[in-house]
Design a protein around this motif. Structure first.
Motif, PDB file in Angstrom:
ATOM      1  N   GLU A 310     -18.539 -19.051  -3.589  1.00  0.00           N
ATOM      2  CA  GLU A 310     -17.716 -20.114  -4.160  1.00  0.00           C
ATOM      3  C   GLU A 310     -16.470 -19.518  -4.804  1.00  0.00           C
ATOM      4  N   ALA A 311     -16.647 -18.362  -5.463  1.00  0.00           N
ATOM      5  CA  ALA A 311     -15.496 -17.688  -6.061  1.00  0.00           C
ATOM      6  C   ALA A 311     -14.503 -17.250  -4.989  1.00  0.00           C
ATOM      7  N   ALA A 312     -15.025 -16.788  -3.846  1.00  0.00           N
ATOM      8  CA  ALA A 312     -14.146 -16.382  -2.740  1.00  0.00           C
ATOM      9  C   ALA A 312     -13.342 -17.578  -2.233  1.00  0.00           C
ATOM     10  N   PHE A 313     -13.994 -18.733  -2.087  1.00  0.00           N
ATOM     11  CA  PHE A 313     -13.273 -19.940  -1.658  1.00  0.00           C
ATOM     12  C   PHE A 313     -12.191 -20.299  -2.668  1.00  0.00           C
ATOM     13  N   GLY A 314     -12.516 -20.183  -3.951  1.00  0.00           N
ATOM     14  CA  GLY A 314     -11.533 -20.499  -4.986  1.00  0.00           C
ATOM     15  C   GLY A 314     -10.331 -19.577  -4.946  1.00  0.00           C
ATOM     16  N   GLU A 315     -10.584 -18.282  -4.721  1.00  0.00           N
ATOM     17  CA  GLU A 315      -9.480 -17.325  -4.651  1.00  0.00           C
ATOM     18  C   GLU A 315      -8.604 -17.580  -3.433  1.00  0.00           C
ATOM     19  N   MET A 316      -9.234 -17.926  -2.301  1.00  0.00           N
ATOM     20  CA  MET A 316      -8.451 -18.230  -1.102  1.00  0.00           C
ATOM     21  C   MET A 316      -7.577 -19.460  -1.307  1.00  0.00           C
ATOM     22  N   THR A 317      -8.137 -20.473  -1.974  1.00  0.00           N
ATOM     23  CA  THR A 317      -7.390 -21.711  -2.218  1.00  0.00           C
ATOM     24  C   THR A 317      -6.219 -21.467  -3.152  1.00  0.00           C
ATOM     25  N   LEU A 318      -6.432 -20.625  -4.170  1.00  0.00           N
ATOM     26  CA  LEU A 318      -5.397 -20.372  -5.165  1.00  0.00           C
ATOM     27  C   LEU A 318      -4.330 -19.407  -4.663  1.00  0.00           C
ATOM     28  N   ALA A 319      -4.760 -18.318  -4.017  1.00  0.00           N
ATOM     29  CA  ALA A 319      -3.833 -17.245  -3.675  1.00  0.00           C
ATOM     30  C   ALA A 319      -3.209 -17.395  -2.290  1.00  0.00           C
ATOM     31  N   LEU A 320      -3.881 -18.127  -1.386  1.00  0.00           N
ATOM     32  CA  LEU A 320      -3.417 -18.223  -0.005  1.00  0.00           C
ATOM     33  C   LEU A 320      -3.262 -19.689   0.390  1.00  0.00           C
ATOM     34  N   ARG A 321      -2.713 -19.903   1.574  1.00  0.00           N
ATOM     35  CA  ARG A 321      -2.567 -21.262   2.091  1.00  0.00           C
ATOM     36  C   ARG A 321      -3.436 -21.377   3.344  1.00  0.00           C
ATOM     37  N   GLY A 322      -4.738 -21.479   3.110  1.00  0.00           N
ATOM     38  CA  GLY A 322      -5.672 -21.555   4.225  1.00  0.00           C
ATOM     39  C   GLY A 322      -5.846 -22.952   4.767  1.00  0.00           C
ATOM     40  N   GLU A 323      -5.454 -23.952   3.997  1.00  0.00           N
ATOM     41  CA  GLU A 323      -5.542 -25.347   4.429  1.00  0.00           C
ATOM     42  C   GLU A 323      -4.122 -25.884   4.577  1.00  0.00           C
ATOM     43  N   ILE A 324      -3.582 -25.751   5.771  1.00  0.00           N
ATOM     44  CA  ILE A 324      -2.192 -26.151   6.038  1.00  0.00           C
ATOM     45  C   ILE A 324      -2.190 -27.634   6.378  1.00  0.00           C
ATOM     46  N   ASP A 325      -1.666 -28.456   5.462  1.00  0.00           N
ATOM     47  CA  ASP A 325      -1.850 -29.900   5.586  1.00  0.00           C
ATOM     48  C   ASP A 325      -1.043 -30.530   6.712  1.00  0.00           C
TER      49      ASP A 325
END
Length: 441
Positions: A310-325
Motif C-alpha cells: 500500500e505504501a508503494a502504491f502511495g509513493e507511485m501516486t505521489l511521486a509519479l504519474r502512473g494514472e494518466i487521465d
C-alpha cells in the motif's frame, strides 16, 4: 568532454544519473523492441517502434512532460508519424507485452539489488515472501465516443501487483482490461507464478478456496486474512500465543473444505487489536498453512508487512504519474501504469545503492518523492547535454559491475536534499463555539 559533462551531472544530480544509467542497462531501445517482438501475439511492429512509444510515455510518467501530446510535440520530427498513429499504437499494446515489460526489467534490477544489499533482512527468515494486492486505475477523461454522454469517466482497468518485500521491488503485474471484474476472478490467471517454498501474503479479497488449495498444491504457503464467506471450521479453543506489535495473539487449528469432499488443515491466528483499525474491527483473523515452528506472533507480524505494498502504491501516486487521465483505452492506460511500476523499481535500486553507500538506516530516510522530483526536473536537460552514446557503456554491464557504478554515483548524494518529512498526526477537530454578536441579537 561528454564524460566530463556526465560526471558533472553525477555530482549535481546523482539520482537522475543513476536512473538514466540503470535504464540504459535494463530498458534500452534494443531490449524494449526485443520484449515486444517476443511477447506480442497479434500486434505488429510497424513504423512506430515499441521503444519509441515507451520513451514518450516515460516522459509523462516521470512528470518530465505534462502530457503525452506535449511529449509528442517535442519529438515529432524524429518520430515521423502522426499523433493519431501514436494513440492507435498505444491503444493496441497487448497486456502480455505490458506484463513482460515489468517482469523482465524487475528480474534484472533484482539482480543489481542483490549485489548492492546482499544481506537485506528477510521478512520471514528461511522463506521467500511475496505480497499480493490489487490496483484499480482512476477514472479517465471522456475520450471514448461511447462514454461521452456518461457523467462518470470510464475506468481504464485494474492490475494484480506482486511485491518482493526483501528487495522492495514490484516483480510482477497482471494487467486486466475489465475494471469491473472482481479481483477474485482475475486471481485464477496468477496461479502459474506460484513456486514451492514461497509465502504469499494477501488481504481477505484473495481468501478463496481456489487460491488457498492451489497454493497448498504447489507446496507454497499463504498468510491471508479470513473472509467472512470462507467456510472455515475451527477445532478447539483459541489459545494465547503472546503478543505482536498491534495486540494479543491467539491461535486454534482449523479446517477448510474444497467443496468436493477434500479438506485442508491450517491454523487460524487471531489478533485482538489494542486499538480498532480504520474499519472499526477489534480483531482480525489470519489463516496460514505455514508449519508449526513458525510462531503465531511471527505470522501476525508477517501479515502486518502487507501494508508495504500500500505504501508503494502511495509513493507511485505521489511521486509519479502512473494514472494518466487522458488515456481511456485500457491497454494504453495499463501500459502507463506498468511504466510507473518500472520507474518506481528504478528508484528502489537508487535507494539500494544509497544503502550500500551510507547504510540501511540512512537509506530508509530517503524520500521517493524527492528522488522522482530530481529525475523530472533534470531529465530533459541531461538528455540534451549528454549524448546517447555516453550511456552505452552502461548497457552491457553485468549486475556486479553496474552495482559498483551505482554505488559510486550514490556517494555524491547529499542525503538532506532527499530526506523524508513525515507529517505529524492530525489533531482532532473540535466544533467551533458559537459567539454572541450584539448587532444581530
Amino acid at each position: 568532454m561528454i564524460d566530463a559533462v556526465l560526471e558533472r551531472f553525477a555530482k549535481q544530480a546523482p539520482a537522475a544519473v543513476m536512473v538514466r544509467a540503470l535504464l540504459a542497462n535494463v530498458l534500452s531501445d534494443k531490449e524494449l523492441d526485443a520484449i515486444f517482438r517476443e511477447s506480442a501475439e497479434r500486434q505488429v511492429e510497424g513504423p512506430l517502434l515499441f521503444s519509441q512509444v515507451v520513451g514518450l510515455l516515460h516522459l509523462v510518467v516521470t512528470k518530465a512532460q505534462p502530457s503525452l501530446h506535449a511529449a509528442y510535440q517535442q519529438r515529432r520530427a524524429e518520430l515521423g508519424v502522426s499523433i493519431a498513429a501514436l494513440y492507435q499504437k498505444l491503444a493496441g499494446i497487448e497486456t502480455c507485452v505490458t506484463r513482460e515489460l515489468v517482469c523482465r526489467t524487475a528480474a534484472r534490477m533484482g539482480a543489481v539489488v542483490a549485489e548492492l544489499v546482499p544481506d537485506a533482512p528477510a521478512p520471514l527468515p528461511g522463506y521467500e515472501v511475496r505480497i499480493l494486492d490489487g490496483f484499480h486505475l482512476a477514472a479517465s477523461e471522456h475520450r471514448l465516443k461511447e462514454t461521452r454522454g456518461v457523467r462518470g469517466g470510464p475506468l481504464p482497468g485494474q492490475a494484480l501487483v506482486v511485491l518482493d518485500p526483501q528487495k522492495k521491488l514490484i516483480e510482477d503485474v497482471l494487467p486486466w482490461e475489465d475494471a469491473h471484474d472482481q479481483e477474485r476472478a482475475v486471481l485464477a490467471e496468477l496461479v502459474d507464478v506460484l513456486r514451492p517454498g514461497q509465502v504469499w501474503v494477501c488481504d481477505r479479497n484473495f481468501a478463496t478456496r481456489m487460491w488457498l488449495f492451489q497454493t497448498e498444491l504447489e507446496r507454497a504457503y499463504f498468510v491471508v486474512r479470513q473472509h467472512g464467506q470462507l467456510p472455515i471450521e475451527g477445532a478447539g479453543r483459541l489459545l494465547k500465543q503472546g503478543r505482536c506489535e498491534t495486540g494479543e495473539v491467539l491461535q486454534q487449528p482449523a479446517t477448510l473444505s474444497d467443496g468436493h469432499g477434500g479438506q485442508m488443515t491450517l491454523r487460524r491466528v487471531v489478533v485482538r487489536l489494542d486499538r480498532s483499525n480504520a474499519s472499526g474491527d477489534k480483531e482480525i483473523a489470519i489463516l496460514t498453512n505455514l508449519p508449526a515452528e513458525v510462531a503465531a506472533a511471527a505470522v501476525a507480524e508477517l501479515y502486518h508487512t502487507r501494508w508495504s505494498i500500500e505504501a508503494a502504491f502511495g509513493e507511485m501516486t505521489l511521486a509519479l504519474r502512473g494514472e494518466i487521465d487522458t488515456l481511456a483505452y485500457p491497454k494504453a492506460a495499463l501500459l502507463g501504469f506498468a511504466l510507473a511500476v518500472v520507474t518506481y523499481n528504478t528508484l528502489g535500486v537508487v535507494r539500494a545503492a544509497t544503502a550500500a553507500a551510507y547504510g540501511v538506516e540512512k537509506a530508509e530516510q530517503v524520500s521517493t518523492y524527492y528522488l522522482a522530483n530530481e529525475v523530472a526536473t533534470v531529465w530533459e536537460g541531461m538528455e540534451i547535454a549528454v549524448e546517447g552514446a555516453a550511456w552505452d557503456r552502461f548497457a552491457d554491464l553485468p549486475p556486479p559491475a553496474l552495482a559498483v557504478e551505482l554505488k559510486r554515483f550514490a556517494q555524491n548524494l547529499h542525503l538532506r536534499r532527499y530526506q523524508k518529512h513525515p507529517r505529524a498526526p492530525k489533531k482532532p477537530r473540535t466544533a467551533p463555539g458559537q459567539t454572541h454578536d450584539p448587532y444581530t441579537a
